[in-house]
Write an enzyme that holds these catalytic residues in place. Structure first.
Site, PDB file in Angstrom:
ATOM      1  N   CYS A 122       0.059  -4.354   1.221  1.00 11.35           N
ATOM      2  CA  CYS A 122       1.356  -4.642   1.444  1.00 11.35           C
ATOM      3  C   CYS A 122       2.515  -4.116   0.350  1.00 11.35           C
ATOM      4  CB  CYS A 122       1.696  -6.130   1.573  1.00 11.35           C
ATOM      5  SG  CYS A 122       3.103  -6.791   2.071  1.00 11.35           S
ATOM      6  N   CYS A 123       2.134  -4.207  -0.983  1.00 14.73           N
ATOM      7  CA  CYS A 123       2.756  -3.614  -2.172  1.00 14.73           C
ATOM      8  C   CYS A 123       2.836  -2.061  -1.770  1.00 14.73           C
ATOM      9  CB  CYS A 123       2.167  -4.153  -3.369  1.00 14.73           C
ATOM     10  SG  CYS A 123       2.527  -5.869  -3.869  1.00 14.73           S
ATOM     11  N   CYS A 204       9.367 -10.252  -4.219  1.00 12.25           N
ATOM     12  CA  CYS A 204       9.528 -10.522  -2.728  1.00 12.25           C
ATOM     13  C   CYS A 204       9.359 -12.289  -2.707  1.00 12.25           C
ATOM     14  CB  CYS A 204       8.356  -9.975  -1.996  1.00 12.25           C
ATOM     15  SG  CYS A 204       8.553  -8.246  -1.972  1.00 12.25           S
ATOM     16  N   CYS A 207       6.077 -14.017  -2.291  1.00 16.41           N
ATOM     17  CA  CYS A 207       5.058 -13.872  -3.419  1.00 16.41           C
ATOM     18  C   CYS A 207       5.683 -14.315  -4.850  1.00 16.41           C
ATOM     19  CB  CYS A 207       4.679 -12.373  -3.556  1.00 16.41           C
ATOM     20  SG  CYS A 207       3.822 -11.896  -2.122  1.00 16.41           S
ATOM     21  N   CYS A 232       2.235  -5.127  -9.024  1.00 16.56           N
ATOM     22  CA  CYS A 232       2.162  -4.476  -7.886  1.00 16.56           C
ATOM     23  C   CYS A 232       1.869  -3.178  -7.925  1.00 16.56           C
ATOM     24  CB  CYS A 232       3.690  -4.784  -7.256  1.00 16.56           C
ATOM     25  SG  CYS A 232       4.927  -3.801  -8.331  1.00 16.56           S
TER      26      CYS A 232
HETATM   27 FE1  SF4 Z   1       4.216  -7.530   0.081  1.00 17.45          FE
HETATM   28 FE2  SF4 Z   1       4.305  -9.567  -1.784  1.00 17.45          FE
HETATM   29 FE3  SF4 Z   1       4.025  -7.198  -2.480  1.00 17.45          FE
HETATM   30 FE4  SF4 Z   1       6.300  -7.798  -1.613  1.00 17.45          FE
HETATM   31  S1  SF4 Z   1       5.231  -8.611  -3.391  1.00 17.45           S
HETATM   32  S2  SF4 Z   1       5.236  -6.000  -0.978  1.00 17.45           S
HETATM   33  S3  SF4 Z   1       5.760  -9.191   0.298  1.00 17.45           S
HETATM   34  S4  SF4 Z   1       2.485  -8.366  -1.155  1.00 17.45           S
END
Ligand code: SF4
Length: 243
Positions: A122-123, A204, A207, A232
């Site tokens: 996701c990151c 985000c 998170c 991240c």
């Molecule tokens: Fe995805 Fe969380 Fe990374 Fe944002 S911080 S990109 S929502 S995993």
């Protein structure tokens, strides 16, 4: 409720010298990389301090940010505030719509909680790929990382040359949290109101959570993970970041 400024701002010995050195580094970045240097503003308080310095000293450094699609409304609201306050046109980079639709369709909106691999995926999709576009065409960038923020950031330098040949500047490397908030108070820098609600490091929405007094400032990021995984990848070398 006390504000983050009330809680943290304090003028410490050497503050003026640290401000002067930070401005000196920004000036050097602007002169050495005319038209090719960008500040990656994560819209946390350190990013806002750097944007204030860039605008206050009229330095030719572009300001850009990532809108991952998962930010708090309070964070997004800072973008027009920067434009209003400083007249700076913030460049906003977003993930590919197609990649988001595919990822969410396959793994769900909350896949980051299912496994470390999915959190990193996701990151990679929402942050790292747009960040690569943000940095493309730039020979230098500026970030607000500080040594005090976490064990993993303890050795942040003022400057480094990345393996890809791009220069990276960390003008706030030696600043304390008290320095950051003293600067905010002194120059009335706009900041994310989530900091007043005990969010120390803001990412985000799914998170990020608030921290308790005395907790590590990064403790509110990916709080269900431990130690070394809690980055991240934006501040790792690209080949490591995408691993
Ligand atoms: Fe995805 Fe969380 Fe990374 Fe944002 S911080 S990109 S929502 S995993």
């Amino acid at each position: 409720m006390t504000s983050a400024v009330q809680r943290h701002a304090r003028k410490a010995r050497g503050f003026e010298a640290r401000v002067a050195y930070a401005v000196c580094l920004l000036r050097e970045a602007a002169e050495d990389h005319a038209g090719r240097v960008v500040q990656a503003n994560s819209l946390g308080v350190e990013g806002m301090v750097l944007t204030d310095m860039i605008a206050r000293h009229d330095l030719p450094i572009a300001v850009a940010t990532l809108d991952t699609g998962k930010l708090h409304a309070q964070t997004l609201a800072l973008i027009p505030r920067i434009r209003e306050r400083y007249g700076v046109d913030v460049q906003v980079y977003r993930p590919s719509v197609e990649a988001v639709v595919q990822f969410v369709g396959r793994h769900g909106e909350n896949a980051m909680f299912d496994s470390l691999a999915l959190r990193k995926a996701c990151c990679a999709m929402r942050k790292i790929e747009p960040m690569q576009r943000l940095l493309a065409g730039h020979s230098a960038w500026v970030t607000g990382l500080r040594r005090e923020q976490s064990e993993a950031r303890r050795h942040v330098p003022f400057y480094e040359l990345e393996d890809n040949g791009r220069e990276k500047f960390y003008p706030l490397a030696d600043w304390s949290e008290a320095d950051v908030w003293h600067y905010v108070a002194r120059f009335d820098v706009p900041y994310n109101p989530l900091h007043d609600d005990w969010y120390a490091s803001i990412g985000c929405a799914p998170c990020t959570r608030a921290v308790s007094a005395g907790e590590d400032p990064r403790a509110g990021r990916w709080w269900w993970e431990h130690g070394a995984t809690k980055e991240c990848g934006l501040h790792l070398q690209p080949e490591v970041a995408s691993a």
